[in-house]
Design a protein around this motif. Sequence first.
Motif, mmCIF file in Angstrom:
data_model
loop_
_atom_site.group_PDB
_atom_site.id
_atom_site.type_symbol
_atom_site.label_atom_id
_atom_site.label_comp_id
_atom_site.label_asym_id
_atom_site.label_seq_id
_atom_site.Cartn_x
_atom_site.Cartn_y
_atom_site.Cartn_z
ATOM 1 N N GLU A 229 -10.201 -1.969 0.815
ATOM 2 C CA GLU A 229 -9.006 -1.806 1.634
ATOM 3 C C GLU A 229 -8.830 -0.372 2.108
ATOM 4 O O GLU A 229 -8.279 -0.145 3.180
ATOM 5 C CB GLU A 229 -7.765 -2.280 0.861
ATOM 6 N N ILE A 230 -9.302 0.597 1.324
ATOM 7 C CA ILE A 230 -9.209 1.991 1.773
ATOM 8 C C ILE A 230 -10.073 2.153 3.021
ATOM 9 O O ILE A 230 -9.724 2.868 3.954
ATOM 10 C CB ILE A 230 -9.740 2.960 0.685
ATOM 11 N N GLY B 243 -2.433 5.229 7.046
ATOM 12 C CA GLY B 243 -3.057 4.051 6.425
ATOM 13 C C GLY B 243 -4.347 3.728 7.139
ATOM 14 O O GLY B 243 -4.700 4.362 8.132
ATOM 15 N N SER B 244 -5.062 2.698 6.632
ATOM 16 C CA SER B 244 -6.355 2.393 7.220
ATOM 17 C C SER B 244 -6.331 1.100 8.030
ATOM 18 O O SER B 244 -7.349 0.673 8.528
ATOM 19 C CB SER B 244 -7.402 2.283 6.110
ATOM 20 N N ASP C 226 -6.033 -1.379 4.627
ATOM 21 C CA ASP C 226 -4.650 -1.094 4.239
ATOM 22 C C ASP C 226 -4.005 -2.331 3.595
ATOM 23 O O ASP C 226 -2.849 -2.642 3.844
ATOM 24 C CB ASP C 226 -3.841 -0.601 5.453
ATOM 25 N N ASN D 69 -1.269 -4.073 -5.520
ATOM 26 C CA ASN D 69 -2.047 -3.149 -4.697
ATOM 27 C C ASN D 69 -3.509 -3.325 -5.069
ATOM 28 O O ASN D 69 -3.832 -3.914 -6.105
ATOM 29 C CB ASN D 69 -1.596 -1.698 -4.927
ATOM 30 N N ASP E 137 -7.672 0.842 -6.489
ATOM 31 C CA ASP E 137 -8.514 1.738 -5.684
ATOM 32 C C ASP E 137 -9.503 2.559 -6.504
ATOM 33 O O ASP E 137 -10.447 3.117 -5.957
ATOM 34 C CB ASP E 137 -7.618 2.692 -4.878
ATOM 35 N N ARG F 79 -4.668 12.910 5.546
ATOM 36 C CA ARG F 79 -5.534 11.971 4.829
ATOM 37 C C ARG F 79 -6.974 12.484 4.810
ATOM 38 O O ARG F 79 -7.551 12.767 5.863
ATOM 39 C CB ARG F 79 -5.445 10.630 5.553
ATOM 40 N N SER G 266 0.874 -1.170 0.000
ATOM 41 C CA SER G 266 0.000 0.000 0.000
ATOM 42 C C SER G 266 0.912 1.221 0.000
ATOM 43 O O SER G 266 2.100 1.113 -0.286
ATOM 44 C CB SER G 266 -0.981 -0.032 1.162
ATOM 45 N N GLY G 267 0.359 2.355 0.282
ATOM 46 C CA GLY G 267 1.166 3.566 0.259
ATOM 47 C C GLY G 267 0.801 4.512 -0.863
ATOM 48 O O GLY G 267 1.317 5.626 -0.935
ATOM 49 N N ALA G 268 -0.099 4.076 -1.756
ATOM 50 C CA ALA G 268 -0.470 4.950 -2.875
ATOM 51 C C ALA G 268 -1.163 6.218 -2.363
ATOM 52 O O ALA G 268 -0.845 7.329 -2.799
ATOM 53 C CB ALA G 268 -1.373 4.196 -3.840
ATOM 54 N N ILE G 269 -2.071 6.038 -1.431
ATOM 55 C CA ILE G 269 -2.791 7.219 -0.915
ATOM 56 C C ILE G 269 -1.809 8.150 -0.220
ATOM 57 O O ILE G 269 -1.768 9.356 -0.486
ATOM 58 C CB ILE G 269 -3.912 6.796 0.052
#
Length: 372
Positions: free
Chosen positions: A148-149, A214-215, A153, A139, A142, A70, A55-58
């Motif tokens: 996952e968001i 992250g979530s 995560d 990933n 999204d 966020r 993850s890590g895109a957001i």
Amino acid sequence: MSKNRRIEHLGSAKRIVLKVGSSLLAASPAGQPAAIADEIAMLQDQGIETVIVSSGAIALGLHGLGLKSRPTDLPSLQAAAAIGQSRLLQNWEHAFSAHQGRIAQVLLTHDDVSSRVRFLNARHALRALLSAGVVPIVNENDTVAIDEIRYGDNDQLAALVCNLISADALIIYTDVDGLHDADPRHGGVRIPLITDIDEQASPVAKTTSASGVGSGGMASKVAAAKNAASFGVPTVVVPGARRGILLSALTGQDVGTLFVPKAQAISSRKHWIGFGAKPAGQLVVDDGAFRALQKGGGSLLPAGLVEVLSDFGRGALVSLMTTEKTEFARGLVSYGAEDLRKLCGCRSDEIGARLGYTYSGEVVHRDDLVLL
Ligand code: GLU
């Protein structure tokens, strides 16, 4: 906990899924992938294949949206993910280039894994990448999926990828040193081994990640470990920022928390294949193929296929029968019935010539086959 117990569950892993969360990558967007790539290159030299679920895109895309923290609305999170995903891959690309390593971007949704045909498509593609020595970086897609968001995560996605590639172990990097019996900031101590997730882990899993980018949280990691265990896969949750942690975990050092599946647990998917659903058709195989499959661990190749009964599509569940029409196994087919009729008795390398394309060299891959 004895080192032997860890070696038993992790020491012989040949294919692993490594889940790297947003908080680690946000804290060190270039350094963390570089350290991970170093370790994965060492594993590759030992013949161990790795799929990274990153993850890590957001987190990496917030800046591009002009945001400092966020957002809470899902479309903004999705927009941030779309912006950050290319940066995320660039970081991984850069990290692996130090080892002349190759990576590939794979974006998946949970639906891709629950539809049988898409499951097989994804499985074949990932297998092709791994056998070419490429490290897939997975990933969640999204833009079209938000599971996952909202609450994971990518922890659940990582468990599903274990099933997809028939992994031997799931390693989850986190920002604490494992599961604790109480909040570690208030004296809680690490639990090295969990043998019953529902009894021992779920009640103490409330310790959450404090980073806010992250979530996920410990509860989502425990849920992922439970899901992986249902596929027969052990999970180890370790402090990802610690140097050499991946090799430490795989060589049985006492790091993080190891979650072991119940003894002899047949994966829920294999259970479903063998006992849970009604086959859509039958494949009759010759005596040689029957004997080879009975020994266990093999795939059904087109050379052993004698007859295809009923009509079914690619990915369907079928019965495997002897020439006396006794059912002895069940599995998921890599080709639909119409194509399989053209493949009876042929060599795997002739599939392309007979059909005009090749999905895989097997009629039923051993990972999709259960002996009855
Ligand atoms: N797929 C998302 C990402 O890569 C999940 C992480 C999250 O929920 O923050 O950023």
